[in-house]
Design a protein around this motif. Structure first.
Motif, PDB file in Angstrom:
ATOM      1  N   ILE A 197      -9.736  -1.874  -0.669  1.00 60.14           N
ATOM      2  CA  ILE A 197      -8.700  -2.267   0.284  1.00 60.14           C
ATOM      3  C   ILE A 197      -7.336  -1.790  -0.211  1.00 60.14           C
ATOM      4  CG2 ILE A 197      -7.557  -4.226   1.388  1.00 60.14           C
ATOM      5  CD1 ILE A 197     -10.231  -5.743   1.064  1.00 60.14           C
ATOM      6  N   GLY A 198      -6.641  -1.026   0.631  1.00 58.65           N
ATOM      7  CA  GLY A 198      -5.337  -0.488   0.279  1.00 58.65           C
ATOM      8  C   GLY A 198      -4.200  -1.290   0.883  1.00 58.65           C
ATOM      9  N   GLN A 203      -1.780  -5.717   4.113  1.00 60.89           N
ATOM     10  CA  GLN A 203      -0.752  -6.151   5.056  1.00 60.89           C
ATOM     11  C   GLN A 203      -1.371  -6.857   6.260  1.00 60.89           C
ATOM     12  OE1 GLN A 203       1.063  -2.268   5.513  1.00 60.89           O
ATOM     13  NE2 GLN A 203       2.893  -2.901   4.400  1.00 60.89           N
ATOM     14  N   ALA A 204      -2.474  -6.324   6.759  1.00 62.08           N
ATOM     15  CA  ALA A 204      -3.146  -6.946   7.903  1.00 62.08           C
ATOM     16  C   ALA A 204      -3.622  -8.350   7.553  1.00 62.08           C
ATOM     17  CB  ALA A 204      -4.322  -6.080   8.349  1.00 62.08           C
ATOM     18  N   LEU A 205      -4.206  -8.501   6.384  1.00 64.88           N
ATOM     19  CA  LEU A 205      -4.677  -9.813   5.950  1.00 64.88           C
ATOM     20  C   LEU A 205      -3.508 -10.774   5.734  1.00 64.88           C
ATOM     21  CD1 LEU A 205      -7.474  -8.788   3.428  1.00 64.88           C
ATOM     22  CD2 LEU A 205      -7.796 -10.031   5.571  1.00 64.88           C
ATOM     23  N   SER A 206      -2.444 -10.283   5.149  1.00 61.70           N
ATOM     24  CA  SER A 206      -1.285 -11.132   4.867  1.00 61.70           C
ATOM     25  C   SER A 206      -0.679 -11.691   6.143  1.00 61.70           C
ATOM     26  CB  SER A 206      -0.226 -10.336   4.095  1.00 61.70           C
ATOM     27  OG  SER A 206      -0.735  -9.905   2.851  1.00 61.70           O
ATOM     28  N   GLU A 207      -0.580 -10.858   7.169  1.00 63.81           N
ATOM     29  CA  GLU A 207      -0.012 -11.313   8.436  1.00 63.81           C
ATOM     30  C   GLU A 207      -0.833 -12.448   9.036  1.00 63.81           C
ATOM     31  OE1 GLU A 207       2.843 -10.628  10.112  1.00 63.81           O
ATOM     32  OE2 GLU A 207       3.321  -9.689   8.190  1.00 63.81           O
ATOM     33  N   GLU A 208      -2.146 -12.317   8.964  1.00 62.69           N
ATOM     34  CA  GLU A 208      -2.999 -13.358   9.535  1.00 62.69           C
ATOM     35  C   GLU A 208      -2.960 -14.631   8.701  1.00 62.69           C
ATOM     36  OE1 GLU A 208      -5.151 -15.588  11.857  1.00 62.69           O
ATOM     37  OE2 GLU A 208      -4.313 -13.629  12.373  1.00 62.69           O
ATOM     38  N   LEU A 209      -2.912 -14.493   7.384  1.00 63.11           N
ATOM     39  CA  LEU A 209      -2.926 -15.666   6.510  1.00 63.11           C
ATOM     40  C   LEU A 209      -1.647 -16.490   6.624  1.00 63.11           C
ATOM     41  CD1 LEU A 209      -4.622 -14.182   3.328  1.00 63.11           C
ATOM     42  CD2 LEU A 209      -5.603 -15.773   4.972  1.00 63.11           C
ATOM     43  N   LYS A 210      -0.589 -15.889   7.122  1.00 64.36           N
ATOM     44  CA  LYS A 210       0.653 -16.643   7.319  1.00 64.36           C
ATOM     45  C   LYS A 210       0.464 -17.791   8.308  1.00 64.36           C
ATOM     46  CE  LYS A 210       3.901 -12.823   6.479  1.00 64.36           C
ATOM     47  NZ  LYS A 210       4.912 -11.938   7.120  1.00 64.36           N
ATOM     48  N   THR A 211      -0.494 -17.640   9.209  1.00 61.62           N
ATOM     49  CA  THR A 211      -0.673 -18.631  10.273  1.00 61.62           C
ATOM     50  C   THR A 211      -1.849 -19.570  10.029  1.00 61.62           C
ATOM     51  OG1 THR A 211      -2.127 -17.170  11.562  1.00 61.62           O
ATOM     52  CG2 THR A 211       0.241 -16.949  11.910  1.00 61.62           C
ATOM     53  N   ILE A 225      -4.158  -2.170  -3.609  1.00 63.65           N
ATOM     54  CA  ILE A 225      -3.254  -2.579  -2.529  1.00 63.65           C
ATOM     55  C   ILE A 225      -1.842  -2.021  -2.716  1.00 63.65           C
ATOM     56  CG2 ILE A 225      -4.582  -4.667  -2.089  1.00 63.65           C
ATOM     57  CD1 ILE A 225      -2.422  -6.257  -3.544  1.00 63.65           C
ATOM     58  N   GLY A 226      -1.488  -1.616  -3.913  1.00 67.76           N
ATOM     59  CA  GLY A 226      -0.194  -0.988  -4.158  1.00 67.76           C
ATOM     60  C   GLY A 226       0.986  -1.932  -3.993  1.00 67.76           C
ATOM     61  N   TYR A 227       2.183  -1.355  -4.135  1.00 66.97           N
ATOM     62  CA  TYR A 227       3.414  -2.146  -4.068  1.00 66.97           C
ATOM     63  C   TYR A 227       3.597  -2.782  -2.696  1.00 66.97           C
ATOM     64  CZ  TYR A 227       8.395  -3.239  -3.886  1.00 66.97           C
ATOM     65  OH  TYR A 227       9.593  -3.882  -3.722  1.00 66.97           O
ATOM     66  N   MET A 228       3.343  -2.008  -1.636  1.00 64.75           N
ATOM     67  CA  MET A 228       3.526  -2.535  -0.281  1.00 64.75           C
ATOM     68  C   MET A 228       2.572  -3.693  -0.001  1.00 64.75           C
ATOM     69  SD  MET A 228       4.064   0.989   1.902  1.00 64.75           S
ATOM     70  CE  MET A 228       4.083   0.078   3.445  1.00 64.75           C
ATOM     71  N   GLY A 229       1.354  -3.574  -0.474  1.00 64.96           N
ATOM     72  CA  GLY A 229       0.394  -4.651  -0.291  1.00 64.96           C
ATOM     73  C   GLY A 229       0.794  -5.899  -1.050  1.00 64.96           C
ATOM     74  N   GLU A 230       1.285  -5.708  -2.264  1.00 67.07           N
ATOM     75  CA  GLU A 230       1.729  -6.847  -3.067  1.00 67.07           C
ATOM     76  C   GLU A 230       2.914  -7.552  -2.413  1.00 67.07           C
ATOM     77  OE1 GLU A 230       2.527  -5.614  -7.028  1.00 67.07           O
ATOM     78  OE2 GLU A 230       0.451  -5.019  -7.453  1.00 67.07           O
ATOM     79  N   ILE A 233       1.739  -9.668   0.476  1.00 70.29           N
ATOM     80  CA  ILE A 233       1.096 -10.898   0.012  1.00 70.29           C
ATOM     81  C   ILE A 233       2.135 -11.902  -0.470  1.00 70.29           C
ATOM     82  CG2 ILE A 233      -0.402 -11.869  -1.771  1.00 70.29           C
ATOM     83  CD1 ILE A 233      -2.092  -9.327  -1.551  1.00 70.29           C
ATOM     84  N   HIS A 234       3.138 -11.422  -1.206  1.00 62.91           N
ATOM     85  CA  HIS A 234       4.205 -12.316  -1.674  1.00 62.91           C
ATOM     86  C   HIS A 234       4.902 -12.998  -0.495  1.00 62.91           C
ATOM     87  CE1 HIS A 234       4.087 -11.757  -5.952  1.00 62.91           C
ATOM     88  NE2 HIS A 234       4.187 -10.439  -5.864  1.00 62.91           N
ATOM     89  N   GLN A 235       5.132 -12.254   0.563  1.00 59.24           N
ATOM     90  CA  GLN A 235       5.768 -12.833   1.749  1.00 59.24           C
ATOM     91  C   GLN A 235       4.863 -13.874   2.403  1.00 59.24           C
ATOM     92  OE1 GLN A 235       7.134  -9.789   4.440  1.00 59.24           O
ATOM     93  NE2 GLN A 235       8.206  -8.667   2.825  1.00 59.24           N
ATOM     94  N   ALA A 236       3.571 -13.571   2.455  1.00 60.05           N
ATOM     95  CA  ALA A 236       2.627 -14.516   3.053  1.00 60.05           C
ATOM     96  C   ALA A 236       2.573 -15.812   2.260  1.00 60.05           C
ATOM     97  CB  ALA A 236       1.240 -13.887   3.132  1.00 60.05           C
ATOM     98  N   LEU A 237       2.680 -15.708   0.954  1.00 58.49           N
ATOM     99  CA  LEU A 237       2.606 -16.892   0.095  1.00 58.49           C
ATOM    100  C   LEU A 237       3.796 -17.829   0.294  1.00 58.49           C
ATOM    101  CD1 LEU A 237       1.271 -15.314  -3.228  1.00 58.49           C
ATOM    102  CD2 LEU A 237       0.051 -16.875  -1.708  1.00 58.49           C
TER     103      LEU A 237
END
Length: 246
Positions: A197-198, A203-211, A225-230, A233-237
């Motif tokens: 998973i890149g 990002q797709a998972l993070s958006e859904e987990l926010k809700t 997942i790289g920097y953008m993925g991290e 995730i930080h935003q979702a948390l």
């Protein structure tokens, strides 16, 4: 103990009314031993946990066990990790899961089921109402198999733990999961560590987990997942109670 030992144990189980857990991990057992145990479990009403992991029971052994699962009303945990059941054995188990109403835990780690096996299991997950834990780690499952499983999660209301670590699931699989999570409110633990998973998938998972309004543990350790993925995730948390490992 081999097949001969398993057959001897099966004879003893015909009269036993006390034993609830039988662990036969790594005992050089083949299909004949699994078949002997399967036959006695048709009538046995006390055994709840059977561990046959790291035995070469192969598709024939899995098929015999599957026939038993169609009528057995006591077994709740079946461990077939690294038992070489392959897609054919998985197909037999999937058919049994459509009928069985007692099994809650199925361990199929390292069983070489591939995408085709994942498709078969997804069919049973749509109708099964008892299985709560399914381990499919290290099974060469890619995006195609993952998408089938995640599509089934939209209809499944009982599975709480799904382990898919060390497979080949990429961004499209993660995106399919994010869509499934919109409809699924039962899953609480999902292990996707060491997949492919890149950033886009993260990002797709993070958006859904926010809700998400339920606590969910998502393990993404070892994914690129790289920097953008991290960052996603930080935003979702910041807005979710989910426990995300990466």
């Amino acid at each position: 103990i081999g097949d001969n030992g398993a057959q001897a144990l099966s004879e003893a189980l015909k009269a036993n009314r006390i034993l609830t857990i039988l662990g036969l991990r790594d005992n050089s057992m083949g299909p004949k031993g699994a078949q002997a145990l399967s036959e006695v479990l048709i009538t046995n009403k006390t055994l709840t946990t059977l561990n046959l992991s790291f035995n070469l029971i192969r598709p024939n052994g899995a098929q015999a066990l599957s026939e038993t699962l169609k009528v057995n009303s006591a077994l709740t945990t079946l461990d077939l990790r690294c038992s070489s059941i392959g897609p054919n054995g998985t197909q037999a188990l999937s058919e049994a899961l459509k009928i069985n109403s007692t099994l809650t835990t199925l361990e199929l780690y390292g069983s070489s089921i591939g995408d085709s096996g994942a498709h078969m299991l997804s069919d049973s997950l749509r109708t099964n109402r008892t299985l709560t834990t399914l381990n499919l780690g290290y099974n060469s499952i890619g995006n195609d198999g993952a998408q089938a499983l995640f599509e089934a999660l939209k209809a499944n209301t009982t599975l709480t733990t799904l382990d898919l670590h060390d497979n080949s699931i990429g961004n499209s699989g993660a995106q399919a999961l994010s869509e499934a999570l919109k409809a699924n409110w039962a899953l609480t633990t999902l292990n996707l560590r060491k997949n492919s998973i890149g950033p886009i998938g993260a990002q797709a998972l993070s958006e859904e987990l926010k809700t998400k309004r339920i606590l969910i543990t998502l393990d993404l350790y070892g994914n690129p997942i790289g920097y953008m993925g991290e960052e996603a995730i930080h935003q979702a948390l910041q807005t979710t109670e989910c426990n995300i490992k990466f």
